[in-house]
Design a protein around this motif. Structure first.
Motif, PDB file in Angstrom:
ATOM      1  N   LYS A  76      -7.263   6.272   3.674  1.00  0.00           N
ATOM      2  CA  LYS A  76      -7.929   4.972   3.572  1.00  0.00           C
ATOM      3  C   LYS A  76      -9.421   5.186   3.310  1.00  0.00           C
ATOM      4  N   VAL A 115      -9.349  -1.754   1.278  1.00  0.00           N
ATOM      5  CA  VAL A 115      -8.009  -1.697   1.875  1.00  0.00           C
ATOM      6  C   VAL A 115      -7.927  -2.680   3.037  1.00  0.00           C
ATOM      7  N   LEU A 164      -0.547   2.097  -4.616  1.00  0.00           N
ATOM      8  CA  LEU A 164      -1.813   2.805  -4.816  1.00  0.00           C
ATOM      9  C   LEU A 164      -1.986   3.199  -6.277  1.00  0.00           C
ATOM     10  N   SER A 197      -3.011   8.527   7.144  1.00  0.00           N
ATOM     11  CA  SER A 197      -3.305   7.262   6.504  1.00  0.00           C
ATOM     12  C   SER A 197      -4.779   6.890   6.667  1.00  0.00           C
ATOM     13  N   LEU A 243      -5.328  -3.674   5.983  1.00  0.00           N
ATOM     14  CA  LEU A 243      -4.069  -3.329   6.627  1.00  0.00           C
ATOM     15  C   LEU A 243      -3.616  -4.449   7.565  1.00  0.00           C
ATOM     16  N   VAL A 296      -6.389  -3.562  -1.831  1.00  0.00           N
ATOM     17  CA  VAL A 296      -5.002  -3.259  -1.503  1.00  0.00           C
ATOM     18  C   VAL A 296      -4.660  -3.976  -0.207  1.00  0.00           C
ATOM     19  N   GLY A 308       0.820  -1.217   0.000  1.00  0.00           N
ATOM     20  CA  GLY A 308       0.000   0.000   0.000  1.00  0.00           C
ATOM     21  C   GLY A 308       0.842   1.248   0.000  1.00  0.00           C
ATOM     22  N   GLU A 318      -1.810  -4.458   2.694  1.00  0.00           N
ATOM     23  CA  GLU A 318      -0.583  -3.850   3.215  1.00  0.00           C
ATOM     24  C   GLU A 318      -0.209  -4.516   4.537  1.00  0.00           C
ATOM     25  N   LEU A 330      -1.319   3.050   5.344  1.00  0.00           N
ATOM     26  CA  LEU A 330      -1.042   3.182   3.919  1.00  0.00           C
ATOM     27  C   LEU A 330       0.147   4.119   3.752  1.00  0.00           C
TER      28      LEU A 330
END
Ligand code: SRM
Ligand SMILES: Cc1cc2nc3c(=O)[nH]c(=O)nc-3n(C[C@H](O)[C@H](O)[C@H](O)COP(=O)(O)OP(=O)(O)OC[C@H]3O[C@@H](n4cnc5c(N)ncnc54)[C@H](O)[C@@H]3O)c2cc1C
Ligand code: SF4
Ligand code: FES
Lengths: 125, 836
Positions: free
Chosen positions: B197, B207, B161, B193, B209, B176, B156, B178, B183
């Motif tokens: 997000k 996303v 991105l 972040s 994480l 995404v 990420g 990460e 991010l």
């Protein structure tokens, strides 16, 4: 595609083997262009009245390979006579075919002469 | 003559060549370049635009013939497999050897692939070269046909991105993944972040994480990602963007010193441990770091050129890592040290969750110096903040003003670009300082923005500095007492309004006359159509009169299409059409095999007519009572209507009748840009009148008149000009409004941006139109009536005049048609063959 493009190679005055009669000067609009067919080639011819000059180049725009340049607008950039493609306005020098937007593609140009009100384009074939 | 060999023809390797050939002693060197990729160097920074409008060719750093013209021998598709620093020799993959006096290694880096099981499976990609993108594109279109459309990006960061955005553009459902809890962990803190997000998620990119991927699962091709926490994600395609690894393998094998974690060690002269061997760009390990950005690479190229050619420039010690995220639909930037937090630093942060804005700056305790910062949601201050930081400039008394704006009613808290020191680096991609830009204007080497761009290359990299360069050029010109104005082009040093007046007052009739009187040179594609429009607005002359100054669509009275054929759009006022006329359109389309579509403007478009067919088709249409729809002109297009009170149970007035009346009144009217109108029968607004340049909505007691709305890229609702008007007043106000716009707008400016720039805005416009504050109302009305009275259908004019007809032929010397046109078939109609 490549093959289509390969047909068009610039011709200089001293290399001309054949002067092709493309028509009467009145067939070409003042300060504008029209298209001429020669064998399998399409050639754009411009009657640049303001400069009292005639120019010829390939009708094929190398950007997207369409036969459109004769329908483009002519003018000059710092004195260099040019044509702007009607599709995306890329511009080319009518003197040497150089792309004036700094991009890679070029166009082929051909010599033109006028005799007894007839327009002749010079080819090597 | 000394021979320089460059390994790697990427962005930095290219920059090295560019800088070298501009040296006066360039001819002392023979240059030979070897690149592994099949193409000459291209702009990797803008790689993602390859998915949009840019072709591979347009991305090239310099045309292929540039190398030849500059006497550089370039070998593409040539991998170097060995360096021998003793013999001063390199070996290609074909076992050819070349010797050098100087060797420059610019082999860049390759995407880092984490050691995850299954990463060799089909459907797993990296994002670095044009070939990578081609492969992704064709894989995506293949699997989409099988109904699979889920893509994930591993990583990420900045690039991840960007890749996510690309996957989205390929039409994939995008995720995404990460490993870090944030991010862009190298650029953003947690609040930044979090905001990013939620922005990204609102764009439908999911996303995940803190997910460590343990395996890529699938039978041959990827089917899912397995995570450490025992969860998984089903995906059909994966793009790995987990960082970069310098391509130092050649150096390593040659015994040149490399860093523990990779990268060719260099000193501040870009020299490696081997004699006469230099390393630059992403492969070079300088000050213990590899910098995945192009600007430091360019600086390294500059240093290497200087060192080799006998100069003594060295690399600065601290490398600036400021970055802006492109493309993703929200602004993100960070500069300097974004995270720094200690006793000597004050961190000032501002967050507006509702608007989605986060700004943070890190300032020294004494409030004197800016050390770094983060901007999300609104990065408009980035350039200024970056300059304050990089030049260590003095800050305003209250540093918080930098992100909150001065709140005392005064203008901007930060001075203008003109206050920057001469050493301020304005364009960091090309290392251009304020001093060099202003200097070139002062000593008259340059007289305009384009001159400056040409000589310095400023703005040609990422383009982020453009607003500053424009300001610098304009302000410097002004300070020299030179007038800065928006002139049309190199041929006319006037703006549109001035030319309008000049032509009118001097009764100028033709373009040539205008050029002789007020211009110079032979004209171009900018001023010709502009003057054509002025002649039309002043004299209501049709595009048939001065044919070769018309924009190419007007010249042939039709819209050119991608294959060079044309479309035909007859006027259908208010969108009302009788069954008989509808059948005529159908018959004509069938006869000439034209692709047929209902437009967004309530009429019918017939596509694919060849130039010579246009008059034939129009003759049939005109015989059946149609006229030109001016779809090709900067002129009135359509006045869209809803069915209104004749049929609709809610309708308050006859919107169709009024729309037709208005469309017929203004048809053929040429203007600075196209004009669109709408008339709705009640406030339910089915005609979308408030999205138009002028819109009428029926209310109790008459029409409400709205003006200056716009669809397009920057949509704007039209604003109320007057209420409860009767038909007659409505037309009176419209006449005044339109004529005022036509007289005063800049070229190609729709009514919405025109109003935005109009001093005093809508209140001023109301005064002019309603109260006649300028005393020109009568004039405007008369002028409009004159134009309305002179209307003529230009297609009718054209087909009735054999001289005019001559222009509609593909060839002047034969009746053949263009043999280059190819069609394919789609849903029972023809379509142009796609561009390659
Ligand atoms: C045919 C049509 C699309 C369709 O299939 O529906 C169309 C097609 C084109 N539009 Fe459009 N627009 C069409 C309705 C619209 C609409 C909807 C509407 O009018 O209600 C809009 C948004 C409303 C507006 O204009 O505010 C629209 C906003 C644009 C814009 C953006 C204008 C702006 O102010 O930002 C452009 C680009 C431009 O003009 O610079 C554009 C440009 C174009 C061009 C001329 C692009 C080009 O240069 O080739 C397209 C060529 C048309 C052709 O060859 O015939 N077209 N275009 C529609 C023709 C309507 C008609 O009957 O005349
Ligand atoms: C999608 C994307 C977006 C990016 N966005 C930004 C951005 O916004 N801002 C920014 O500053 N940077 C950005 N970057 C990073 C930037 O592109 C790089 O910093 C820059 O390209 C580095 O240049 P280079 O010449 O060192 O390496 P490269 O451009 O990678 O060039 C190295 C070349 O050497 C060739 N080569 C390698 N080994 C050999 C060999 N043995 N023999 C022959 N040739 C060899 C490679 O094939 C390659 O062509 C982005 C990168 C990508 C991929
Ligand atoms: S939105 Fe308009 S300009 Fe864009 S592709 Fe569609 S028709 Fe063409
Ligand atoms: S086709 Fe000529 S400029 Fe695009």
């Amino acid at each position: 595609m490549e093959q289509l493009l390969q047909q068009y190679q610039s011709v200089t005055q001293n290399k001309v083997m054949h002067w092709f009669n493309a028509g009467n000067i009145n067939d070409f609009p003042e300060n504008g262009g029209a298209c001429v067919k020669y064998k399998s080639k399409q050639i754009a011819v411009y009657n640049f009245t303001r400069k009292s000059a005639w120019y010829a180049c390939q009708n094929l725009c190398p950007h997207k390979m369409e036969m459109v340049l004769s329908r483009g607008m002519i003018g000059d950039a710092s004195g260099i006579p040019k044509v702007a493609c009607p599709l995306h306005k890329k511009t080319f020098s009518l003197e040497n075919g150089e792309n004036l937007n700094g991009e890679d593609y070029k166009i082929a140009t051909y010599p033109v002469k006028i005799e007894n009100e007839n327009v002749y384009i010079g080819f090597t074939d | 003559m000394k021979k320089i060999i460059v390994i790697g023809n990427g962005m930095v390797g290219y920059k090295f060549c560019e800088k070298l050939v501009s040296k006066p002693n360039r001819n002392d060197y023979e240059i030979e370049v070897f690149g592994e990729e099949p193409r000459p160097a291209y702009d990797r920074v803008h790689l993602s635009e390859y998915f949009g409008e840019k072709s591979a060719e347009e991305l090239l750093m310099a045309p292929a013939n540039w190398y030849q013209e500059n006497n550089i021998k370039l070998h593409t598709s040539s991998l170097i497999s060995k360096i021998d620093t003793q013999k001063k020799e390199i070996t290609t993959y074909r076992n050819e050897t070349y010797t050098y006096n100087y060797l420059v290694i610019a082999t860049g880096s390759s995407p880092f692939i984490p050691p995850i099981k299954g990463s060799e499976k089909a459907g797993v990609f990296v994002y670095r070269t044009l070939e990578d993108l081609d492969a992704m594109k064709s894989y995506a279109s293949k699997i989409k046909k099988e109904g699979k459309a889920k893509a994930a990006i591993l990583g990420g960061g900045l690039l991840g991105l960007e890749a996510a955005n690309a996957a989205k553009e390929l039409g994939m459902e995008t995720h995404v993944v990460e490993f870090a809890p944030r991010l862009m962990p190298r650029q953003l803190d947690l609040p930044a972040s979090n905001l990013l997000k939620s922005k990204i998620e609102s764009m439908d990119i999911k996303v995940h994480l803190e997910k460590a991927t343990s395996e890529i699962v699938g039978n041959g091709a990827i089917e899912a990602m397995q995570f450490n926490d025992d969860t998984n994600l089903k995906v059909d395609m994966l793009i790995i963007s987990a960082g970069i690894r310098p391509r130092d393998e050649l150096a390593r094998e040659a015994g040149i010193k490399v860093g523990e974690r990779g990268g060719i060690w260099v000193n501040n002269q870009m020299k490696t441990s081997a004699e006469d061997v230099y390393a630059i760009g992403e492969v070079a390990l300088y000050n213990n770091g590899i910098y995945g950005l192009v600007a430091p690479g360019y600086d390294m190229a500059h240093v290497a050129v200087e060192q080799i050619t006998g100069g003594d420039v060295t690399m600065v010690s601290s490398i600036d890592m400021s970055t802006q995220l492109k493309l993703i639909g929200t602004e993100v930037a960070s500069f300097g040290d974004p995270f720094i937090e200690n006793d000597d630093v004050s961190v000032i942060a501002f967050e507006n969750k509702h608007k989605g804005i986060y700004k943070r700056i890190n300032v020294t305790k004494d409030g004197k110096k800016l050390l770094g910062g983060i901007l999300v949601g609104d990065a408009s201050d980035y350039n200024t903040l970056f300059q304050l930081y990089i030049n260590e400039m003095k800050l305003p008394e209250n540093p918080e003003d930098l992100i909150l704006g001065a709140r005392g009613g005064e203008s901007s808290s930060v001075g203008s670009v003109m206050d920057f020191p001469d050493s301020a680096q304005i364009c960091s991609c090309e290392s251009v300082t304020k001093g060099s830009i202003c200097g070139m204007i002062k000593d008259e080497t340059c007289t305009s923005l384009s001159d400056v761009v040409k000589s310095t290359k400023a703005t040609t990299g990422c383009g982020g500095c453009k607003p500053m360069v424009v300001d610098l050029v304009n302000e410097t010109l002004k300070s020299l007492g030179k007038e800065v104005k928006e002139t049309i082009c190199e041929h006319f040093h006037y703006n549109r309004q001035e030319l309008y007046d000049l032509i009118k007052i001097n009764k100028v009739q033709t373009y040539d006359e205008a050029l002789n009187l007020f211009g110079k040179g032979d004209g171009c594609e900018t001023c010709k159509p502009l003057l054509a429009s002025l002649f039309a607005s002043i004299y209501m002359e049709t595009a048939n009169k001065q044919v070769t100054i018309q924009d190419s669509n007007d010249r042939f009275l039709a819209n050119i299409q991608r294959n060079g054929t044309y479309s035909i759009v007859p006027r259908v006022p208010g969108g009302e059409i009788s069954p008989e006329k509808l059948m005529v359109l159908g018959k004509v389309a069938q006869k000439y095999d034209l692709y047929t579509k209902i437009t967004g403007g309530q009429r019918i478009d017939l596509f694919g007519a060849e130039l010579h067919q246009l008059p034939l088709i129009w003759k049939e249409l005109i015989d059946a009572g149609f006229e030109s729809g001016h779809a090709y002109g900067k002129s009135l297009r359509t006045v869209k209507s809803c069915v209104g009170s004749t049929w609709c149970r809610y309708g308050m007035h006859e919107s169709v009748s009024f729309a037709i009346e208005i469309e017929n009144r203004y048809r053929g009217l040429r203007s600075p840009h196209k004009l669109k109108g709408g008339v709705s029968g009640c406030i339910r607004e089915c005609a979308e009148a408030r999205g138009k340049d002028f819109g009428l909505i029926a209310v109790e007691g008459g029409w409400n008149l709205y003006v200056c709305g716009n669809g397009g890229a920057t949509p704007k609702h039209a604003i109320l000009l007057a209420e409860q008007l009767d038909d007659e007043t409505c037309i009176k106000y419209l006449d005044r409004f339109l004529m005022f716009y036509i007289r005063t707008a800049a070229p190609l400016t729709r009514t919405a941006p025109w109003l935005e720039k109009l001093d005093g805005g809508i209140e001023y416009l109301k005064k002019v139109v309603i109260e006649d504050s300028l005393g020109i109302a009568e004039d405007l009305e008369k002028e409009m009536q004159g134009l309305v009275d002179k209307y003529e259908c230009e297609w009718k004019q054209a087909i009735e005049d054999p001289e005019m007809m001559k222009r509609f032929k593909h060839f002047v010397n034969t009746d053949d048609s263009d043999d280059n046109i190819e069609y394919v078939s789609l849903r029972d109609q023809k379509m142009p063959k796609a561009w390659v």
